[in-house]
Design an enzyme around this catalytic site. Structure first.
Site, PDB file in Angstrom:
ATOM      1  N   ASP A 379       5.590  -5.109   2.361  1.00 33.05           N
ATOM      2  CA  ASP A 379       4.323  -5.692   2.796  1.00 33.05           C
ATOM      3  C   ASP A 379       4.153  -5.763   4.306  1.00 33.05           C
ATOM      4  O   ASP A 379       3.240  -5.166   4.881  1.00 33.05           O
ATOM      5  CB  ASP A 379       4.135  -7.069   2.157  1.00 33.05           C
ATOM      6  N   GLU A 509       3.884 -14.849  -9.586  1.00 33.18           N
ATOM      7  CA  GLU A 509       4.617 -13.886  -8.766  1.00 33.18           C
ATOM      8  C   GLU A 509       4.224 -12.455  -9.117  1.00 33.18           C
ATOM      9  O   GLU A 509       4.071 -11.617  -8.237  1.00 33.18           O
ATOM     10  CB  GLU A 509       6.123 -14.090  -8.945  1.00 33.18           C
ATOM     11  N   GLU A 530      -0.539 -15.939   1.214  1.00 34.64           N
ATOM     12  CA  GLU A 530      -1.174 -14.631   1.379  1.00 34.64           C
ATOM     13  C   GLU A 530      -2.632 -14.588   0.912  1.00 34.64           C
ATOM     14  O   GLU A 530      -3.481 -13.957   1.551  1.00 34.64           O
ATOM     15  CB  GLU A 530      -0.359 -13.563   0.650  1.00 34.64           C
TER      16      GLU A 530
END
Length: 1142
Positions: A379, A509, A530
């Site tokens: 990421d 998740e 996020e």
């Protein structure tokens, strides 16, 4: 006219009831919902004026800014609730857990490392015994210090807490100086026996300290804060006296340097990527292959299995922001160079299709696992590619010759193991280029528009589908796309995560796109930032009130599900609501920060016109310019560096500017709520199947106390009805048509394959390259095709025998096995546009001349690529050359070019030189056998026949047919199926149809001689000088026969008009020719030089290659055409099937 009040009678707003005219009340929709409008009318009047007035009201709404769709008072209330949320966690941490790293919010005790289980990396990688939560929270406190005055004492209190937090940290760990003041209650700096993860320590520890330092010295803005060091250098600030009697003089910067220096041993690797872990006191004694191992003390050595060297792309490549700012502030260049080298070490290992993997071995440099993702493992690598460009923009390249003021005999510098980085690798433009290329590869191979746009996890090497789930860490990507100017893609991406949050009141998740449920039981949510981070960035870019309501949904759900008397707990299971006994530091450092900035539109950081960035841990960083003042926001000078070697990157194929804000939708003010694909993501999550009275979670998944209520339904549940348009319509959901073809099985099929064939698991498939799979038999073959819609509808094979294929993978079919196939679903079709022009050159390997010896000292490969000098082109001649070196037609320019025979001699010498080198490299036994073939044998056999002394060299060139009124069909010639050209000796006549070739210049000024079409089967002309039709008109009339003219080959005079790789890619993938190779247009019928229309038009094709191709064709022994074929299904082309002609 009957006038009635639709809502009943009531007093007039006018002061005089007696003069009140009859009126009616109508309902119309405005920005805030339904409004009642009283309109006068009179009895006996015509209705048209009234109807016209109503129509005007309905079609011309009063423009109201979109941000007002959520009232300012409500935004302020949400901002204050966010402040309360932060302080509930922060105050409890400072009261219960400080100076330990984190807080256990359920049991209300400190959370520390796990000394009994050193391999509990989930805990020990992050917690280093250095008051992590306080360090992570300081920048949030500095941001809250700019709270608006209507929030009461919030701003002043946050500033006091920020200053008290800095003082408390210095008390524990010292001020970073070498003397007694550098020793705190817990020791000197971060001298602790803790093995931590390098990545987590950099982004949380080093980044948090640097960001707080920049706020403390005024390089980042705090409303009303005027440090006494105004105008001083942030790299060495003058003392700043605070009201708490603490004097700040750069303690946080020195502590950041202390912590970063303790990470340096991890960079002693041969790859440039750091080891994943390091001991803050002992270094890396557990990595036995490191150059530092022999000199490391044994105190930190671990027992048991060897320490793993696997890191991830994000962990290795996401250090540039923190280490660059540290180097620029301290004058120590080591950190910036180490971080950039680690970034490039990851990037240079990308696959041939431009993808990077998630796991990589820091010691050996090879990928671990074959997944390519945008989420966990990769990421922040993409994030730092773009943000490094932003941070570095407008600043000079680093001075690599500068010396650190901290240098000395014990100075540790892993950079000495490597050559210095180039100026290109140091430049911001290089990072922008890396981002563009990475995003392009992601968009091509990971991005799927099926049902709703999302990113799949694919094979690193082929791009084929590996797994079909999204993880919560991937929610960051929408925010990154906003910074890159890809706003529409960001909106679509964020909508999917909004739907997931709406369903689970959190982000699990992993969520399975295929199964539409939590993936593999991975249902925890540890208060990650996020999703709210991307929501914040989207609101900043669009000012769409939709994102305020999404933020409210997140705030409400956190408050309802995660609150404990002692803080905020993550969710161990989003389905059951079970809490985990941990409040990760990033909840206060990131989640609360982005939530607050979302609801504080006027915050100075939201309006800072400078090249600052948020790190992946949410810490604002900036490189202060040399001249700055804390009284006003910094304005780094933009533009190009004064250094001449500075690289500026720009590519028109990528997004280089940010788009304008989308226009607010009429009446609602929300462009997002008016999107036609708004509910595609909700449909993908099956939200429409859930009870609207329980919009948060699926039936029975979560207790009712975790659910919310909604006026508008379920997406998001805080959205008011007024924000949705009345006439909203949904666009078509993208669900491409798929078809499956199965071929009958042949029980007697031969079983074969190779060791490279392990990925296919089938006896009729063989992988020959990473993107090519050969089909050896149709028996039992099963193909799944997807119809892809673009400029033209095409099929693409996306599965073969159940194995997914990547977008760039192709199946190779030998034409021989397709000969008997005739079915509308799988049909072999001859390509009418693209053909292969083949020309044969026979090289006499026995002849030797002086040129042979000269060529031995040259590069035969480069010589073969350019065997013909450009002398003829340079002199401007247009000589006409024919086989046998006869000048059939004298050009206007009398300067003679090199003869064809000289070209042939030179070309043959180069080929012989190459073969001699190959033979010389063989073993002695192979050498003698090869020499027998090449130089002949006195005992007869292959060498006794002079035919076998000729080496057959064949060139294959992509050609395109002509089009227009004057176009003629190609001659009915083709290479037989399965035909093979021998390396030596005679060539079967049915492979190359034509033996006589004439090179006729440009054929623009005068007609060719009469014998040109009569005695030559192929005429080669140069492009340019006149039209294609004019060139053909200069070819005399002739009687058609097998020995007369059959084909005109037009050669483009631009040698670099097309890239060879592009041509080859188009050929292998059955694609149209690249842009440089256009079909020649014959816009009028063909005529003879006498002006008579031809009864037998001449076929014409065009090739690229310029002088080189022109002279090669002139030297050709024979020329032939190989027709191209492709597969159609139901009248549409199958794009990734390549028909191999053999």
């Amino acid at each position: 006219m009957d006038c009635r009040d639709l809502e009943g009678d009531g007093p007039s707003e006018s002061g005089d009831d007696d003069d009140r005219s009859p009126s009616r009340t109508v309902l119309t929709r405005g920005t805030f919902g339904l409004h009642k409008i009283s309109m006068p009318c009179r009895s006996g009047t015509q209705p048209w004026p009234l109807l016209f007035a109503i129509l005007l009201v309905l079609i011309i709404p009063i423009p109201i800014p979109g941000a007002l769709a959520m009232r300012p008072g409500r935004v302020a209330q949400l901002r204050r609730e966010t402040i309360d949320m932060f302080y509930h966690g922060y105050d409890n941490y400072m009261r219960v857990a400080f100076p330990e790293d984190e807080l256990r919010p359920v049991s209300c005790v400190p959370l520390t490392r796990d000394p009994k289980n050193p391999r509990n990396v989930e805990l020990n990688d992050v917690l280093g015994n250095y008051s992590l939560t306080l360090i992570d929270s300081l920048s949030t406190l500095a941001i809250l210090a700019s709270a608006p005055p209507e929030d009461g004492d919030t701003g002043p209190k946050a500033l006091r807490d920020f200053q008290e937090g800095v003082a408390a940290l210095v008390e524990q760990y010292g001020d970073g100086r070498p003397g007694p003041s550098g020793v705190g209650l817990r020791g000197r700096g971060f001298d602790v026996d803790s093995k931590v993860q390098v990545f987590e320590t950099v982004i949380r520890g080093v980044g948090g300290l640097l960001s707080a330092h920049l706020f403390a010295v005024g390089a980042l803005p705090i409303t009303g804060y005027r440090p006494s060091s105004a105008g001083s250098d942030p790299r060495d600030p003058r003392p700043i006296k605070w009201p708490n009697k603490f004097t700040y003089d750069g303690q946080l910067l020195r502590l950041a340097l202390d912590l970063a220096q303790r990470l340096l041993p991890a960079f002693y690797t041969k790859t440039g990527m750091p080891y994943p872990r390091v001991n803050l006191r002992h270094g890396i004694p557990f990595y036995t292959n490191s150059p530092l191992h022999a000199s490391s003390p044994g105190a930190g050595a671990s027992e048991g299995p060897p320490e793993i060297t696997e890191t991830c792309s994000a962990g290795a490549g996401s250090l540039v922001l923190e280490f660059t700012v540290l180097s620029r502030l301290t004058g120590d260049p080591r950190f910036e160079e180490l971080a950039k080298r680690a970034f490039w070490a990851v990037w240079y290992r990308k696959s041939q299709i431009g993808l990077i993997g998630a796991g990589v071995d820091a010691e050996e440099g090879h990928w671990i696992g074959a997944f390519s993702v945008i989420g966990a493992g990769a990421d922040s690598f993409f994030e730092y590619a773009l943000k490094s460009h932003i941070l570095l923009s407008g600043h000079d390249l680093p001075n690599r010759t500068s010396l650190s003021k901290h240098h000395g005999a014990e100075r540790m510098d892993p950079n000495t193991l490597f050559t210095p980085l180039s100026d290109v690798e140091n430049s911001p433009a290089a990072f922008l280029e890396a981002w563009h290329q990475a995003h392009a590869a992601i968009k091509r191979h990971l991005y799927s528009e099926r049902d709703h746009p999302h990113y799949e996890n694919v094979n690193l090497w082929t791009g084929s589908l590996a797994t079909n789930w999204v993880d919560s860490l991937g929610a960051y990507y929408a925010g990154l796309l906003v910074l890159a100017g890809e706003v529409d893609e960001a909106i679509k991406t964020n909508l999917l995560y909004t739907a997931i949050w709406t369903r689970y009141a959190a982000l699990p998740e992993r969520y399975s796109i295929r199964d539409k449920t939590v993936e593999g039981g991975l249902g925890w949510w540890p208060l990650r930032p996020e999703f709210i981070e991307s929501t914040y960035h989207l609101y900043r870019a669009t000012k769409d009130p939709w994102y305020l309501y999404v933020g409210e949904m997140v705030l409400r759900d956190i408050t309802r599900r995660c609150w404990t008397p002692c803080g905020w707990a993550g969710l161990q299971n989003v389905l059951s609501g079970e809490k985990s006994d941990r409040m990760e530091s990033f909840f206060l450092g990131e989640t609360s920060k982005y939530m607050y900035l979302l609801f504080d539109d006027s915050h100075p950081l939201n309006n800072l016109d400078a090249a600052y960035v948020f790190t992946t841990e949410g810490h604002p960083l900036i490189i202060p310019s040399e001249k700055w003042k804390s009284q006003s926001p910094p304005h780094p000078q933009r533009g190009h560096s004064s250094r001449k070697d500075m690289v500026v990157y720009y590519d028109e194929n990528y997004t280089n500017t940010c788009p304008a804000q989308p226009a607010a939708a009429p009446l609602t003010g929300s462009a997002t709520a008016a999107r036609g694909d708004l509910y595609h993501a909700a449909r993908m999550l099956d939200l429409h199947l859930l009870p609207t009275s329980r919009p948060g979670i699926g039936p029975g998944d979560v207790p009712s106390q975790f659910m919310g209520t909604s006026e508008a339904g379920f997406f998001p549940w805080t959205l008011p009805l007024a924000l949705l348009p009345d006439n909203g319509t949904c666009s078509k959901v993208y669900q491409p048509l798929e078809a499956t073809l199965e071929f009958a099985s042949n029980a007697q099929q031969m079983v074969g394959g190779s060791s490279f064939n392990f990925m296919m698991g089938s006896q009729n498939l063989e992988r020959i390259t990473t993107d090519r799979i050969r089909v050896t038999s149709l028996s039992g073959l099963k193909l799944t095709m997807r119809l892809e819609e673009g400029d033209d509808k095409e099929w693409r094979i996306n599965k073969v025998n159940g194995v997914p294929l990547g977008r760039d993978e192709s199946l190779i079919f030998d034409r021989a096995i397709l000969g008997d196939v005739s079915d509308p679903r799988f049909n072999l079709v001859r390509d009418p546009v693209v053909v292969t022009l083949q020309h044969l050159h026979r090289i006499d390997l026995l002849s030797r001349d002086e040129t042979d010896e000269d060529q031995l000292d040259e590069d035969p490969i480069s010589g073969m690529n350019t065997p013909v000098s450009s002398e003829a082109s340079a002199t401007g001649t247009e000589d006409t050359l024919s086989k046998g070196n006869t000048a059939a037609h004298k050009p206007a320019n009398k300067s003679a070019p090199r003869s064809a025979s000289s070209h042939i001699s030179e070309f043959g010498s180069l080929v012989k030189s190459l073969l001699n080198r190959v033979v010389a490299s063989l073993d002695p036994q192979d050498y003698y056998s090869s020499s027998t073939i090449i130089h002949g044998s006195s005992s007869g056999g292959m060498g006794s026949d002079s035919q076998y002394t000729y080496y057959n060299l064949v060139f294959n060139q992509t050609a395109v047919t002509s089009t227009g009124i004057g176009a003629a069909p190609l001659p009915p010639v083709d290479v037989p199926v399965g035909a093979r050209i021998p390396e030596f000796g005679p060539v079967p006549g049915n492979i190359f149809a034509w033996k006589t070739v004439l090179a006729g210049g440009d054929a623009c000024t005068t007609p060719l001689p009469e014998e040109a079409p009569r005695d030559h089967q192929v005429i080669v002309l140069r492009r340019g000088g006149c039209s294609f039709s004019a060139k053909l008109a200069n070819i005399p009339a002739y009687k058609p026969s097998s020995k007369s003219l059959q084909l005109v080959v037009m050669v483009s005079d631009e040698p670099d008009e097309t890239d060879d790789d592009d041509v080859e890619h188009a050929r292998l993938n059955n694609l149209p020719p690249p842009p440089g190779l256009v079909r020649p247009l014959l816009e009028e019928a063909q005529f003879t030089p006498a002006g008579i229309q031809r009864r037998h038009p001449i076929a014409m094709i065009m090739v690229g290659g310029g002088d080189t191709t022109y002279h090669r064709l002139a030297m050709a022994e024979r020329i032939g055409l190989r027709r191209r074929y492709y597969i159609e299904s139901q009248g549409m082309r199958v794009r990734n099937i390549v028909v191999d002609e053999g």
